[in-house]
Scaffold this active site. Structure first.
Site, PDB file in Angstrom:
ATOM      1  N   GLU A 140     -63.026 -50.240 -34.924  1.00 21.20           N
ATOM      2  CA  GLU A 140     -62.147 -49.309 -34.030  1.00 21.20           C
ATOM      3  C   GLU A 140     -60.780 -49.761 -34.594  1.00 21.20           C
ATOM      4  O   GLU A 140     -60.482 -50.903 -34.904  1.00 21.20           O
ATOM      5  CB  GLU A 140     -62.379 -49.530 -32.821  1.00 21.20           C
ATOM      6  CG  GLU A 140     -63.195 -48.643 -32.021  1.00 21.20           C
ATOM      7  CD  GLU A 140     -62.381 -47.234 -31.883  1.00 21.20           C
ATOM      8  OE1 GLU A 140     -61.592 -46.877 -32.394  1.00 21.20           O
ATOM      9  OE2 GLU A 140     -63.055 -46.319 -31.065  1.00 21.20           O
ATOM     10  N   ASP A 141     -59.631 -49.019 -34.265  1.00 20.45           N
ATOM     11  CA  ASP A 141     -58.423 -49.164 -34.546  1.00 20.45           C
ATOM     12  C   ASP A 141     -57.771 -49.972 -33.307  1.00 20.45           C
ATOM     13  O   ASP A 141     -57.216 -50.909 -33.197  1.00 20.45           O
ATOM     14  CB  ASP A 141     -57.279 -47.837 -34.610  1.00 20.45           C
ATOM     15  CG  ASP A 141     -57.691 -47.019 -33.763  1.00 20.45           C
ATOM     16  OD1 ASP A 141     -58.601 -46.854 -33.056  1.00 20.45           O
ATOM     17  OD2 ASP A 141     -56.852 -45.894 -33.659  1.00 20.45           O
ATOM     18  N   ASP A 179     -58.998 -49.623 -25.870  1.00 16.75           N
ATOM     19  CA  ASP A 179     -58.106 -49.685 -24.813  1.00 16.75           C
ATOM     20  C   ASP A 179     -58.952 -49.736 -23.457  1.00 16.75           C
ATOM     21  O   ASP A 179     -59.299 -50.681 -22.862  1.00 16.75           O
ATOM     22  CB  ASP A 179     -57.384 -47.912 -24.858  1.00 16.75           C
ATOM     23  CG  ASP A 179     -56.227 -47.850 -23.832  1.00 16.75           C
ATOM     24  OD1 ASP A 179     -56.471 -48.263 -22.790  1.00 16.75           O
ATOM     25  OD2 ASP A 179     -55.192 -47.551 -24.331  1.00 16.75           O
ATOM     26  N   GLY A 215     -58.043 -43.274 -36.760  1.00 13.62           N
ATOM     27  CA  GLY A 215     -57.248 -44.359 -36.534  1.00 13.62           C
ATOM     28  C   GLY A 215     -57.553 -45.470 -37.392  1.00 13.62           C
ATOM     29  O   GLY A 215     -56.856 -46.314 -37.447  1.00 13.62           O
ATOM     30  N   ASP A 219     -51.663 -43.229 -34.058  1.00 11.70           N
ATOM     31  CA  ASP A 219     -50.635 -42.158 -34.193  1.00 11.70           C
ATOM     32  C   ASP A 219     -50.480 -41.900 -32.630  1.00 11.70           C
ATOM     33  O   ASP A 219     -50.707 -42.269 -31.506  1.00 11.70           O
ATOM     34  CB  ASP A 219     -51.352 -40.901 -34.446  1.00 11.70           C
ATOM     35  CG  ASP A 219     -52.264 -40.471 -33.411  1.00 11.70           C
ATOM     36  OD1 ASP A 219     -53.337 -41.252 -33.114  1.00 11.70           O
ATOM     37  OD2 ASP A 219     -52.410 -39.467 -33.038  1.00 11.70           O
ATOM     38  N   ARG A 249     -49.044 -42.569 -38.352  1.00 12.76           N
ATOM     39  CA  ARG A 249     -50.309 -43.453 -39.023  1.00 12.76           C
ATOM     40  C   ARG A 249     -50.062 -44.064 -40.159  1.00 12.76           C
ATOM     41  O   ARG A 249     -50.621 -45.068 -40.433  1.00 12.76           O
ATOM     42  CB  ARG A 249     -51.454 -42.414 -39.205  1.00 12.76           C
ATOM     43  CG  ARG A 249     -51.937 -41.672 -37.862  1.00 12.76           C
ATOM     44  CD  ARG A 249     -53.377 -41.083 -38.416  1.00 12.76           C
ATOM     45  NE  ARG A 249     -53.924 -40.174 -37.453  1.00 12.76           N
ATOM     46  CZ  ARG A 249     -54.663 -40.383 -36.185  1.00 12.76           C
ATOM     47  NH1 ARG A 249     -54.780 -41.657 -36.200  1.00 12.76           N
ATOM     48  NH2 ARG A 249     -55.097 -39.489 -35.567  1.00 12.76           N
ATOM     49  N   LYS A 279     -56.606 -54.034 -25.728  1.00 13.91           N
ATOM     50  CA  LYS A 279     -55.690 -54.167 -24.689  1.00 13.91           C
ATOM     51  C   LYS A 279     -56.692 -54.735 -23.598  1.00 13.91           C
ATOM     52  O   LYS A 279     -57.326 -53.772 -22.777  1.00 13.91           O
ATOM     53  CB  LYS A 279     -55.396 -52.727 -24.207  1.00 13.91           C
ATOM     54  CG  LYS A 279     -54.101 -52.115 -25.283  1.00 13.91           C
ATOM     55  CD  LYS A 279     -53.722 -50.705 -24.664  1.00 13.91           C
ATOM     56  CE  LYS A 279     -53.027 -50.011 -25.751  1.00 13.91           C
ATOM     57  NZ  LYS A 279     -52.581 -48.580 -25.300  1.00 13.91           N
ATOM     58  N   PHE A 309     -47.929 -48.517 -25.421  1.00 10.87           N
ATOM     59  CA  PHE A 309     -48.603 -47.432 -26.356  1.00 10.87           C
ATOM     60  C   PHE A 309     -47.928 -47.761 -27.678  1.00 10.87           C
ATOM     61  O   PHE A 309     -46.668 -48.117 -27.729  1.00 10.87           O
ATOM     62  CB  PHE A 309     -48.132 -45.977 -25.830  1.00 10.87           C
ATOM     63  CG  PHE A 309     -48.737 -45.152 -26.543  1.00 10.87           C
ATOM     64  CD1 PHE A 309     -50.249 -44.695 -26.554  1.00 10.87           C
ATOM     65  CD2 PHE A 309     -48.065 -44.408 -27.645  1.00 10.87           C
ATOM     66  CE1 PHE A 309     -50.610 -43.754 -27.213  1.00 10.87           C
ATOM     67  CE2 PHE A 309     -48.598 -43.357 -28.649  1.00 10.87           C
ATOM     68  CZ  PHE A 309     -49.950 -43.238 -28.546  1.00 10.87           C
TER      69      PHE A 309
HETATM   70  P1  IMP Z   1     -60.206 -45.812 -25.174  1.00 16.25           P
HETATM   71  O1  IMP Z   1     -61.641 -44.910 -25.252  1.00 16.25           O
HETATM   72  O2  IMP Z   1     -59.626 -45.794 -24.048  1.00 16.25           O
HETATM   73  O3  IMP Z   1     -60.789 -47.270 -25.448  1.00 16.25           O
HETATM   74  O4  IMP Z   1     -59.312 -45.440 -26.235  1.00 16.25           O
HETATM   75  C1  IMP Z   1     -59.566 -45.670 -27.568  1.00 16.25           C
HETATM   76  C2  IMP Z   1     -58.951 -44.578 -28.701  1.00 16.25           C
HETATM   77  O5  IMP Z   1     -57.693 -43.986 -27.892  1.00 16.25           O
HETATM   78  C3  IMP Z   1     -58.555 -45.456 -29.776  1.00 16.25           C
HETATM   79  O6  IMP Z   1     -59.353 -45.348 -30.771  1.00 16.25           O
HETATM   80  C4  IMP Z   1     -57.169 -44.638 -30.083  1.00 16.25           C
HETATM   81  O7  IMP Z   1     -57.426 -43.582 -30.876  1.00 16.25           O
HETATM   82  C5  IMP Z   1     -56.536 -44.182 -28.969  1.00 16.25           C
HETATM   83  N1  IMP Z   1     -55.727 -45.190 -28.442  1.00 16.25           N
HETATM   84  C6  IMP Z   1     -55.891 -46.116 -27.256  1.00 16.25           C
HETATM   85  N2  IMP Z   1     -54.543 -46.813 -27.216  1.00 16.25           N
HETATM   86  C7  IMP Z   1     -53.581 -46.325 -28.091  1.00 16.25           C
HETATM   87  C8  IMP Z   1     -52.485 -46.602 -28.344  1.00 16.25           C
HETATM   88  O8  IMP Z   1     -51.704 -47.534 -27.840  1.00 16.25           O
HETATM   89  N3  IMP Z   1     -51.924 -46.019 -29.274  1.00 16.25           N
HETATM   90  C9  IMP Z   1     -52.535 -44.830 -30.185  1.00 16.25           C
HETATM   91  N4  IMP Z   1     -53.799 -44.617 -29.790  1.00 16.25           N
HETATM   92  C10 IMP Z   1     -54.308 -45.229 -28.617  1.00 16.25           C
HETATM   93 MG    MG Z   2     -59.429 -44.038 -32.429  1.00 18.48          MG
END
Ligand code: IMP
Ligand code: MG
Length: 191
Positions: free
Chosen positions: A114-115, A118, A60, A174, A180, A146, A167
């Site tokens: 990071e992209d 979350d 990402g 993606d 992407r 977020k 989302f």
């Molecule tokens: P986390 O571990 O819950 O913080 O999630 C992080 C990863 O989940 C990111 O690096 C993304 O690859 C994916 N992700 C989280 N939210 C989104 C979204 O809204 N769209 C697409 N990918 C997401």
């Molecule tokens: Mg990611």
């Protein structure tokens, strides 16, 4: 940090990826402006430090990493790691390393790219691995954040854009590997 809302969105169109529709959310212009602000912050923070290593989380973060790095004015290294915790549109909570770190971070300043952050599971896991490997100072840099979904205590110091718990896709992000390549960011349209 900037907020989302821009007149350019009027020129963007709804897109379909797999079974879902996504509508315009953040324009490329807004994304680039937010990246410029983060680059400024990093330039101030790291200009007098010993060559930091940027660690970009694939897939990402590839677009964000490229746009960010070209704006940095200090000597730095970049490397890529792949971790995954996501399938579909909801976080699975599990983080598994797919391919790892092949350089030594011992005693170094490391900045995670990071992209999106979350729940924070991915970034917290990477932080743990880097600490274990002896990184001196670890910064967290993300294009999107977020805050309402975030469950960790680690400070996300370099977050370019904060968004609600929706989302999104585009600019590297993606939905099951599609979306992407878009230069703008789109949000799930459930209507
Ligand atoms: P986390 O571990 O819950 O913080 O999630 C992080 C990863 O989940 C990111 O690096 C993304 O690859 C994916 N992700 C989280 N939210 C989104 C979204 O809204 N769209 C697409 N990918 C997401
Ligand atoms: Mg990611």
């Amino acid at each position: 940090m900037i907020n989302f809302a821009d007149a350019n969105i009027l020129y963007m169109e709804r897109i379909k990826l797999h079974d879902k529709y996504f509508k315009p959310f953040i324009s490329n212009k807004e994304i680039i402006e937010a990246i410029e602000k983060i680059a400024l912050k990093l330039n101030n923070r790291y200009k007098n430090r010993e060559t930091p290593i940027f660690l970009a989380v694939l897939n990402g973060s590839f677009m964000f990493a490229a746009h960010l790095l070209e704006r940095l004015q200090f000597n730095c290294e970049i490397s890529f790691i792949r971790l995954s915790s996501y399938s579909g549109t909801a976080s699975t909570g599990k983080v598994c390393e797919v391919f790892g770190l092949d350089l030594s971070v011992k005693g170094r300043d490391v900045i995670i790219i990071e992209d999106i952050v979350d729940t924070g599971n991915t970034v917290a896991e990477l932080f743990r691995i880097l600490t274990e490997k002896g990184a001196e100072d670890i910064g967290i840099c993300t294009l999107l954040f977020k805050p309402k979904a975030y469950k960790k205590d680690l400070k996300v110091e370099y977050a370019a854009i904060s968004i609600p718990n929706d989302f999104i896709v585009g600019f590297g992000l993606d939905y099951n590997e599609l979306g992407r390549q878009y230069k703008d960011i789109y949000v799930l349209d459930e209507s």
